[in-house]
Design an enzyme around this catalytic site. Sequence first.
Site, PDB file in Angstrom:
ATOM      1  N   ASP A 197      84.878  84.776  82.252  1.00  0.00           N
ATOM      2  CA  ASP A 197      85.141  84.305  80.894  1.00  0.00           C
ATOM      3  C   ASP A 197      84.153  83.192  80.538  1.00  0.00           C
ATOM      4  O   ASP A 197      83.589  82.549  81.423  1.00  0.00           O
ATOM      5  CB  ASP A 197      86.575  83.794  80.815  1.00  0.00           C
ATOM      6  CG  ASP A 197      87.036  83.550  79.380  1.00  0.00           C
ATOM      7  OD1 ASP A 197      86.336  83.993  78.446  1.00  0.00           O
ATOM      8  OD2 ASP A 197      88.099  82.924  79.197  1.00  0.00           O
ATOM      9  N   GLU A 198      83.957  82.948  79.244  1.00  0.00           N
ATOM     10  CA  GLU A 198      83.085  81.870  78.749  1.00  0.00           C
ATOM     11  C   GLU A 198      81.712  81.908  79.427  1.00  0.00           C
ATOM     12  O   GLU A 198      81.196  80.888  79.881  1.00  0.00           O
ATOM     13  CB  GLU A 198      83.753  80.499  78.977  1.00  0.00           C
ATOM     14  CG  GLU A 198      85.131  80.348  78.373  1.00  0.00           C
ATOM     15  CD  GLU A 198      85.133  80.246  76.857  1.00  0.00           C
ATOM     16  OE1 GLU A 198      84.049  80.409  76.249  1.00  0.00           O
ATOM     17  OE2 GLU A 198      86.203  80.018  76.277  1.00  0.00           O
TER      18      GLU A 198
ATOM     19  N   GLN B 196      79.044  79.750  70.653  1.00  0.00           N
ATOM     20  CA  GLN B 196      79.946  78.696  71.121  1.00  0.00           C
ATOM     21  C   GLN B 196      79.431  78.023  72.394  1.00  0.00           C
ATOM     22  O   GLN B 196      80.200  77.424  73.138  1.00  0.00           O
ATOM     23  CB  GLN B 196      81.349  79.267  71.359  1.00  0.00           C
ATOM     24  CG  GLN B 196      81.989  79.810  70.089  1.00  0.00           C
ATOM     25  CD  GLN B 196      83.420  80.264  70.309  1.00  0.00           C
ATOM     26  OE1 GLN B 196      84.330  79.471  70.538  1.00  0.00           O
ATOM     27  NE2 GLN B 196      83.618  81.568  70.234  1.00  0.00           N
TER      28      GLN B 196
ATOM     29  N   ARG C 177      88.248  76.264  65.056  1.00  0.00           N
ATOM     30  CA  ARG C 177      89.527  75.917  65.689  1.00  0.00           C
ATOM     31  C   ARG C 177      90.656  75.990  64.673  1.00  0.00           C
ATOM     32  O   ARG C 177      91.828  76.028  65.052  1.00  0.00           O
ATOM     33  CB  ARG C 177      89.495  74.479  66.252  1.00  0.00           C
ATOM     34  CG  ARG C 177      88.464  74.159  67.336  1.00  0.00           C
ATOM     35  CD  ARG C 177      88.455  75.127  68.468  1.00  0.00           C
ATOM     36  NE  ARG C 177      87.485  76.183  68.210  1.00  0.00           N
ATOM     37  CZ  ARG C 177      87.452  77.351  68.862  1.00  0.00           C
ATOM     38  NH1 ARG C 177      88.362  77.606  69.774  1.00  0.00           N
ATOM     39  NH2 ARG C 177      86.535  78.253  68.585  1.00  0.00           N
TER      40      ARG C 177
ATOM     41  N   LYS D  15      89.803  87.384  73.121  1.00  0.00           N
ATOM     42  CA  LYS D  15      89.100  87.649  74.374  1.00  0.00           C
ATOM     43  C   LYS D  15      90.006  87.456  75.587  1.00  0.00           C
ATOM     44  O   LYS D  15      89.887  88.192  76.569  1.00  0.00           O
ATOM     45  CB  LYS D  15      87.853  86.792  74.495  1.00  0.00           C
ATOM     46  CG  LYS D  15      88.066  85.297  74.634  1.00  0.00           C
ATOM     47  CD  LYS D  15      86.746  84.563  74.754  1.00  0.00           C
ATOM     48  CE  LYS D  15      86.949  83.065  74.857  1.00  0.00           C
ATOM     49  NZ  LYS D  15      87.687  82.674  76.058  1.00  0.00           N
ATOM     50  N   THR D  16      90.915  86.469  75.539  1.00  0.00           N
ATOM     51  CA  THR D  16      91.837  86.281  76.661  1.00  0.00           C
ATOM     52  C   THR D  16      92.725  87.507  76.822  1.00  0.00           C
ATOM     53  O   THR D  16      92.992  87.969  77.937  1.00  0.00           O
ATOM     54  CB  THR D  16      92.708  85.029  76.440  1.00  0.00           C
ATOM     55  OG1 THR D  16      91.861  83.897  76.245  1.00  0.00           O
ATOM     56  CG2 THR D  16      93.612  84.776  77.637  1.00  0.00           C
TER      57      THR D  16
END
Length: 724
Positions: free
Chosen positions: A218-219, A249, A604, A32-33
């Site tokens: 973002d997020e 998340q 992670r 996504k980044t």
Amino acid sequence: MDILAELNPAQREAVEAIQGPVLILAGPGSGKTRVIAHRVAYLIKVCGVSPYRIIAVTFTNKAAREMTDRLTRLVSGSVGDLTLGTFHAICARILRRDGRSISVDPKFVIYDDEDQLSLLKRSIQEVGLDPKQYAPRAIASAISAAKSRMLTPQDCLKRSRSYFEEVVGRVYERYQQLLAEGSALDFDDLLMKVVLLFRNNPEILAKYQTRYQHVLVDEFQDTNLVQYELVRQIGAKYRNICVVGDPDQSIYSWRFADLRNILSFEKDYPEAKIVFLEQNYRSTQRILETASNVISVNQQRKPKELWTDNEEGELTTVVEAYTEMEEAQFVVNEVERLVGNGEASLGDCAVMYRTNAQSRALEEAFMRYGVPYKLVAGTRFYERREVKDIIAYLRLIQNPNDSISLLRIINVPQRGIGQRSLSELSGWARAKNIPEYQALKMATEPELEELPPLNPRIVRAMAGFLKLTEELIAANKKLNLVELLDSVLERTGYKEYVLNQPNGEERWENVLELRTVAQDYTDLKPGEGLTAFLEGVTLVSDVDGLDESVAAVTLITLHQAKGLEFPVVFIVGMEEGLLPHFKSFDDAEQMEEERRLCYVGITRAKRRIYLVRAFHRSLMGRTGTTIPSRFLADIPSHLVSSGGLWAGEESQIAEAIYAWDKIRSPAVTTPELKAGDHVRHPQFGDGVVVNCQEVKDDREAIVVFSGWGLKKLLLSLARLEKIE
């Protein structure tokens, strides 16, 4: 560089959809980044959009730095006009530029958690209450919740339905008054006041709406109602709003993040294009299958089918140790085995846990075996006493009305000004309704008819401090930041002072490290460098300072681990009551969040995941036999390799949870409680009931405990004893 060349089809679709609202549902490790960076680069290079017309919002400074690095590689030439940063950093800039319209001093200081608690303690006292009975942390949480819903002190007082809520409203009101007197804002104010600025000043809002043709966030699953409103306000003109996130998340409801923001995006923007990013570049196939089985039980989600071209990988290792000490020893031994075999380095390994208290046994084991480790969110650098002292001097130079900073350092190093004298000065300032700095100036003017009741020797000492401060304020107009900091250290004698303290050399090294940080701001004009520096150090978060190059195992909570990745991950404490946490047992939404937290931890991991539990645990004063986490039962046995006593049988866990529920289900005798009753709890000690109400088939008591703050307790479980 071809902006689209490195992207998979779904990522390319997300980048090219530049008109209208876009919701990008991005699974963990799906790039996504990369998508956000390439989308910005695509807007600039291919579509010809000026960087000045783009705003991109991240949730951490670390993410902002990564985004900047990517864009620097993607876009030749400067992107300096791009607005990129966290919500709080961007809002701080807006308020410094336009905040005067709502009476915000452009030289405001930002209070961190410690400053906020100090001011709240004073606020509680000034409304006639005892901070030992009404814990500042509990009230801070209640005020933060109110601000996240855009509620003023007056709103809280009108809506109060209990004595505690009335107390919160009264303290909130005085707290805001003291913030205003000190030209200070807390973190929540940064957001709330920008929304108010835009609501009350349509011409200012129009300026930003016209400027920002494209809005990227973002997020998005971690936004609260205020942040959602900010995005809506700024993006209202062009509606080119691109939000990226993953409902699976969303783990910050305790920070008042609202999962509904991302789940309801399509309702608020019915024309929105939805893009799923499901290809994972981080983890092995078996890790993804493990995570997918855990999260699939949740109802509040947008189902995704995660897949990867990575190898199938190792099975998920599930381990049962006997105690938390053996749990920690297993982790250390396994790390040493992996490193010894060349399968991993120390820096590849991370140990994650639900509560900070779990780190104790782990730290002891790592120290005992001499294995290097780094603890995220121990005492943070910017919270160390000597660092806070120097920052307080710098904040006072920028904003003399900052009473918290003044009271912190007026006698550091010692000038013979005791706490009693400071209390008398503060009381006199309060009676005059003026900040302490102004009271200090008046107290040192001998011709003034009415003076505070201070000893002449104390007045002389205060006059010396005042003279020093005003000279440093004048120096700020001529010196760069490092020169100013050096002047502070020299003029105050702080080096000699700190070297004479316990661990003086280490503490002085921290001061020098702060000076190193200050060097990044020397190119700015005198005064501007100080403002930028203070804003930067206040808004830093726990993971911003995580040095991933250090050869040491990372110990970190699951909440802090979000956004990070490690080749090898151990999740310890996989037990009912820890993960999921016992506070979630009677709340279906909280239980779903606990499941999301477990999912975040598992995803992670890049190559190996270990899920570890103790059969018998002592934690926070309690000792007893544990029950395996229900999340282990969701992992099919063909994905599990047993590394300990438990063989991965789902039926064992299901039976254990059933037995646990049966233990809790019989009716128990509960005390009749009402607001004002004094009670005793086996863990939290003595407290005072502030509210008691019916909840489902039970009664919930809200109790304030000395040293623990506000606790919500179900009477059928809490073992509360009413004391006369």
